[in-house]
Design an enzyme around this catalytic site. Structure first.
Site, PDB file in Angstrom:
ATOM      1  N   ASP A 176      11.506  -1.060  -0.974  1.00  0.00           N
ATOM      2  CA  ASP A 176      10.924  -2.376  -1.106  1.00  0.00           C
ATOM      3  C   ASP A 176      12.240  -2.951  -2.046  1.00  0.00           C
ATOM      4  O   ASP A 176      12.219  -4.162  -2.521  1.00  0.00           O
ATOM      5  CB  ASP A 176       9.748  -2.410  -1.837  1.00  0.00           C
ATOM      6  CG  ASP A 176       9.493  -1.416  -2.911  1.00  0.00           C
ATOM      7  OD1 ASP A 176      10.586  -1.297  -3.784  1.00  0.00           O
ATOM      8  OD2 ASP A 176       8.364  -0.992  -3.357  1.00  0.00           O
TER       9      ASP A 176
ATOM     10  N   PRO B 198       0.802  -1.182   0.067  1.00  0.00           N
ATOM     11  CA  PRO B 198      -0.085   0.198  -0.013  1.00  0.00           C
ATOM     12  C   PRO B 198       0.727   1.158  -0.066  1.00  0.00           C
ATOM     13  O   PRO B 198       1.856   1.419   0.503  1.00  0.00           O
ATOM     14  CB  PRO B 198      -0.630  -0.178   1.098  1.00  0.00           C
ATOM     15  CG  PRO B 198      -0.228  -0.997   2.203  1.00  0.00           C
ATOM     16  CD  PRO B 198       0.648  -2.041   1.197  1.00  0.00           C
ATOM     17  N   ASP B 199       0.357   2.503  -0.551  1.00  0.00           N
ATOM     18  CA  ASP B 199       0.978   3.646  -0.353  1.00  0.00           C
ATOM     19  C   ASP B 199       0.825   4.208   0.789  1.00  0.00           C
ATOM     20  O   ASP B 199      -0.020   3.541   1.666  1.00  0.00           O
ATOM     21  CB  ASP B 199       0.656   4.520  -1.712  1.00  0.00           C
ATOM     22  CG  ASP B 199      -0.706   4.895  -1.743  1.00  0.00           C
ATOM     23  OD1 ASP B 199      -1.347   4.748  -0.845  1.00  0.00           O
ATOM     24  OD2 ASP B 199      -1.043   5.746  -2.768  1.00  0.00           O
ATOM     25  N   PHE B 200       1.018   5.388   1.093  1.00  0.00           N
ATOM     26  CA  PHE B 200       0.896   6.146   2.205  1.00  0.00           C
ATOM     27  C   PHE B 200      -0.247   6.916   2.564  1.00  0.00           C
ATOM     28  O   PHE B 200      -1.018   6.880   3.424  1.00  0.00           O
ATOM     29  CB  PHE B 200       2.330   7.178   2.579  1.00  0.00           C
ATOM     30  CG  PHE B 200       3.613   6.139   2.759  1.00  0.00           C
ATOM     31  CD1 PHE B 200       4.008   5.926   4.053  1.00  0.00           C
ATOM     32  CD2 PHE B 200       4.286   6.095   1.611  1.00  0.00           C
ATOM     33  CE1 PHE B 200       5.026   4.861   4.214  1.00  0.00           C
ATOM     34  CE2 PHE B 200       5.619   5.224   1.764  1.00  0.00           C
ATOM     35  CZ  PHE B 200       5.735   4.677   3.064  1.00  0.00           C
ATOM     36  N   ARG B 201      -0.331   7.823   1.396  1.00  0.00           N
ATOM     37  CA  ARG B 201      -1.492   8.580   1.584  1.00  0.00           C
ATOM     38  C   ARG B 201      -2.684   8.570   0.607  1.00  0.00           C
ATOM     39  O   ARG B 201      -3.720   9.413   0.692  1.00  0.00           O
ATOM     40  CB  ARG B 201      -0.708  10.201   1.373  1.00  0.00           C
ATOM     41  CG  ARG B 201       0.329  10.517   2.248  1.00  0.00           C
ATOM     42  CD  ARG B 201       1.112  11.696   2.027  1.00  0.00           C
ATOM     43  NE  ARG B 201       2.122  11.780   2.956  1.00  0.00           N
ATOM     44  CZ  ARG B 201       3.276  11.242   2.870  1.00  0.00           C
ATOM     45  NH1 ARG B 201       3.536  10.717   1.780  1.00  0.00           N
ATOM     46  NH2 ARG B 201       4.224  11.528   3.741  1.00  0.00           N
TER      47      ARG B 201
ATOM     48  N   HIS C 266      15.421   6.834   0.797  1.00  0.00           N
ATOM     49  CA  HIS C 266      14.700   6.596   2.105  1.00  0.00           C
ATOM     50  C   HIS C 266      15.453   5.292   2.713  1.00  0.00           C
ATOM     51  O   HIS C 266      14.910   4.664   3.410  1.00  0.00           O
ATOM     52  CB  HIS C 266      13.434   6.849   2.265  1.00  0.00           C
ATOM     53  CG  HIS C 266      12.703   8.183   1.886  1.00  0.00           C
ATOM     54  ND1 HIS C 266      11.610   8.365   1.945  1.00  0.00           N
ATOM     55  CD2 HIS C 266      13.462   9.187   1.884  1.00  0.00           C
ATOM     56  CE1 HIS C 266      11.505   9.653   1.601  1.00  0.00           C
ATOM     57  NE2 HIS C 266      12.639  10.208   1.654  1.00  0.00           N
TER      58      HIS C 266
ATOM     59  N   ASN D 268      11.259   4.455  -2.135  1.00  0.00           N
ATOM     60  CA  ASN D 268      10.622   3.293  -1.897  1.00  0.00           C
ATOM     61  C   ASN D 268      11.884   2.406  -1.208  1.00  0.00           C
ATOM     62  O   ASN D 268      13.197   2.421  -1.582  1.00  0.00           O
ATOM     63  CB  ASN D 268      10.180   2.653  -2.922  1.00  0.00           C
ATOM     64  CG  ASN D 268       9.044   3.127  -3.461  1.00  0.00           C
ATOM     65  OD1 ASN D 268       8.331   4.098  -2.872  1.00  0.00           O
ATOM     66  ND2 ASN D 268       8.442   2.961  -4.690  1.00  0.00           N
TER      67      ASN D 268
HETATM   68  P1  OAD Z   1       2.342   8.690  -1.146  1.00  0.00           P
HETATM   69  O1  OAD Z   1       1.158   7.610  -0.581  1.00  0.00           O
HETATM   70  O2  OAD Z   1       2.257   9.934  -0.426  1.00  0.00           O
HETATM   71  O3  OAD Z   1       1.942   9.050  -2.587  1.00  0.00           O
HETATM   72  C1  OAD Z   1       1.590   7.891  -3.433  1.00  0.00           C
HETATM   73  C2  OAD Z   1       1.068   8.685  -4.831  1.00  0.00           C
HETATM   74  O4  OAD Z   1       0.946   7.586  -5.819  1.00  0.00           O
HETATM   75  C3  OAD Z   1      -0.181   9.155  -4.526  1.00  0.00           C
HETATM   76  O5  OAD Z   1      -0.119  10.410  -5.129  1.00  0.00           O
HETATM   77  C4  OAD Z   1      -1.267   8.288  -5.245  1.00  0.00           C
HETATM   78  O6  OAD Z   1      -2.154   8.834  -5.764  1.00  0.00           O
HETATM   79  C5  OAD Z   1      -0.299   7.739  -6.525  1.00  0.00           C
HETATM   80  N1  OAD Z   1      -0.510   6.159  -6.841  1.00  0.00           N
HETATM   81  C6  OAD Z   1      -0.884   5.216  -6.053  1.00  0.00           C
HETATM   82  N2  OAD Z   1      -0.912   4.142  -6.901  1.00  0.00           N
HETATM   83  C7  OAD Z   1      -0.747   4.513  -8.040  1.00  0.00           C
HETATM   84  C8  OAD Z   1      -0.461   3.602  -9.256  1.00  0.00           C
HETATM   85  N3  OAD Z   1      -0.863   2.436  -9.280  1.00  0.00           N
HETATM   86  N4  OAD Z   1      -0.243   4.678 -10.428  1.00  0.00           N
HETATM   87  C9  OAD Z   1       0.006   5.724 -10.265  1.00  0.00           C
HETATM   88  N5  OAD Z   1      -0.002   6.534  -9.121  1.00  0.00           N
HETATM   89  C10 OAD Z   1      -0.520   5.903  -8.072  1.00  0.00           C
HETATM   90  O7  OAD Z   1       3.781   7.992  -1.277  1.00  0.00           O
HETATM   91  P2  OAD Z   1       5.141   8.633  -1.466  1.00  0.00           P
HETATM   92  O8  OAD Z   1       5.235   9.895  -2.166  1.00  0.00           O
HETATM   93  O9  OAD Z   1       5.911   7.673  -1.941  1.00  0.00           O
HETATM   94  O10 OAD Z   1       8.469   8.411   3.976  1.00  0.00           O
HETATM   95  O11 OAD Z   1       5.527   9.104  -0.044  1.00  0.00           O
HETATM   96  C11 OAD Z   1       6.916   9.665   0.315  1.00  0.00           C
HETATM   97  C12 OAD Z   1       7.233   9.153   1.689  1.00  0.00           C
HETATM   98  O12 OAD Z   1       6.262   9.582   2.572  1.00  0.00           O
HETATM   99  C13 OAD Z   1       7.549   7.783   1.960  1.00  0.00           C
HETATM  100  O13 OAD Z   1       8.785   7.575   1.160  1.00  0.00           O
HETATM  101  C14 OAD Z   1       7.691   7.617   3.274  1.00  0.00           C
HETATM  102  C15 OAD Z   1       6.335   8.333   3.539  1.00  0.00           C
HETATM  103  O14 OAD Z   1       5.961   8.923   4.976  1.00  0.00           O
HETATM  104  C16 OAD Z   1       9.415   8.008   5.239  1.00  0.00           C
HETATM  105  O15 OAD Z   1       8.951   7.100   5.791  1.00  0.00           O
HETATM  106  C17 OAD Z   1      10.554   8.663   5.580  1.00  0.00           C
END
Ligand code: OAD
Ligand code: ZN
Length: 270
Positions: A89, A13-16, A106, A87
């Site tokens: 991973d 899963p992503d974060f936000r 990171h 990432n």
């Molecule tokens: P986020 O969860 O903030 O952003 C992920 C983005 O990817 C969002 O804008 C989603 O809409 C988009 N997304 C999800 N699935 C997708 C897909 N299949 N195709 C295209 N877009 C998609 O994650 P990051 O930006 O990676 O840091 O977050 C940055 C940092 O915040 C992470 O490295 C982590 C976190 O807290 C630390 O833990 C230090």
């Protein structure tokens, strides 16, 4: 440049993202605020929520996505200077890139170490996984075999320094960059998001993402992001909205490279 959105298709899963994102699943851990689970100071006081979450999320098999294959295809075509990833991973490497082609801004889950400064013993992912998944043995938190201190993966938590290789590579990479592709990241986190402002004038920037850039975190981060123009409103910018695997497949199809993309060999990891 990439983030969690390129690995959601691999089952991480992503974060936000609303409801599916990690920060929306944390209620049961009773944290002072959701990001505390990845905060360095909080981890040092209480590493259990971090490890509970890792146990909950750890995919059975890690397999690179089409977007990871796309990176390797660009490398094979001599079009890739570097991948800057947020990432942890290591899917860029399992997808075929060499370590020197990737900046893990990171850190990475592949390595871990004992948090006692006197000890610092290093462990690999196999060891960490075994310890993580025997919580009855260690109260849910992996401990060093030599000194019993907490062991942690070599990732960057909030409030901690990014690896020196990140800082030392930016200047030469971005002065050589003639096309910046940014995929699957909300660009909410500094300093990583400020990289989008490091391209030379007139260099096209392509943002491939499901949603528009997210809300930038912290006042300092917001000011830095403003000067980097993370909302991609320059004339030479392009926003391709959608799933990154679909969009990179379309790009490859338009370039007559669909077959080559499919034929990229990847590794999976249990
Ligand atoms: P986020 O969860 O903030 O952003 C992920 C983005 O990817 C969002 O804008 C989603 O809409 C988009 N997304 C999800 N699935 C997708 C897909 N299949 N195709 C295209 N877009 C998609 O994650 P990051 O930006 O990676 O840091 O977050 C940055 C940092 O915040 C992470 O490295 C982590 C976190 O807290 C630390 O833990 C230090
Ligand atoms: Zn130790």
């Amino acid at each position: 440049m990439c983030g969690a959105g390129i690995s959601t298709a691999a089952g991480i899963p992503d974060f936000r993202s609303p409801s599916a994102g990690l920060y929306f699943k944390l209620k049961k851990y009773d944290l002072p605020y959701p990001e505390a689970v990845f905060d360095g100071d909080y981890f040092r006081q209480n590493p259990l929520p971090f490890y509970s979450l890792c146990r909950e999320l750890y995919p059975e098999v890690l397999t690179p996505t089409t977007t990871h294959k796309f990176f390797t295809l660009l490398r094979d075509k001599h079009l890739l200077r570097r991948v800057y990833t947020q990432n942890i991973d290591a899917l860029e490497i399992l997808g075929g890139l060499n370590k020197k082609e990737v900046i893990e801004a990171h850190g990475s889950f592949q390595r871990s170490y004992c948090t006692s400064q006197k000890c610092g013993k290093e462990y690999d992912l196999q060891w960490l996984k075994k310890e993580m998944f025997t919580p009855e043995k260690n109260d849910g938190v992996p401990k060093c075999e030599d000194c019993q201190s907490v062991v942690r993966p070599d990732i960057v938590l909030f409030g901690e320094q990014l690896p020196s290789r990140f800082h030392s590579s930016i200047s030469s990479d971005f002065s050589a960059c003639d096309l910046l592709i940014v995929l699957g990241t909300s660009l909410a986190v500094s300093p990583f998001n400020t990289l989008v402002g490091r391209t030379k004038p007139g260099v096209p920037r392509v943002y491939i993402n499901k949603t528009k850039p997210g809300k930038v975190e912290g006042i300092v981060g917001w000011m830095l992001a403003l000067s980097a123009n993370v909302d991609f409103s320059r004339d030479e910018d392009l926003f391709l909205q959608g799933f990154c695997d679909d969009i990179v497949a379309d790009i490859c199809s338009a370039a007559g490279m669909s077959e080559e993309l499919e034929n990229i060999q990847v590794q999976s990891m249990k």
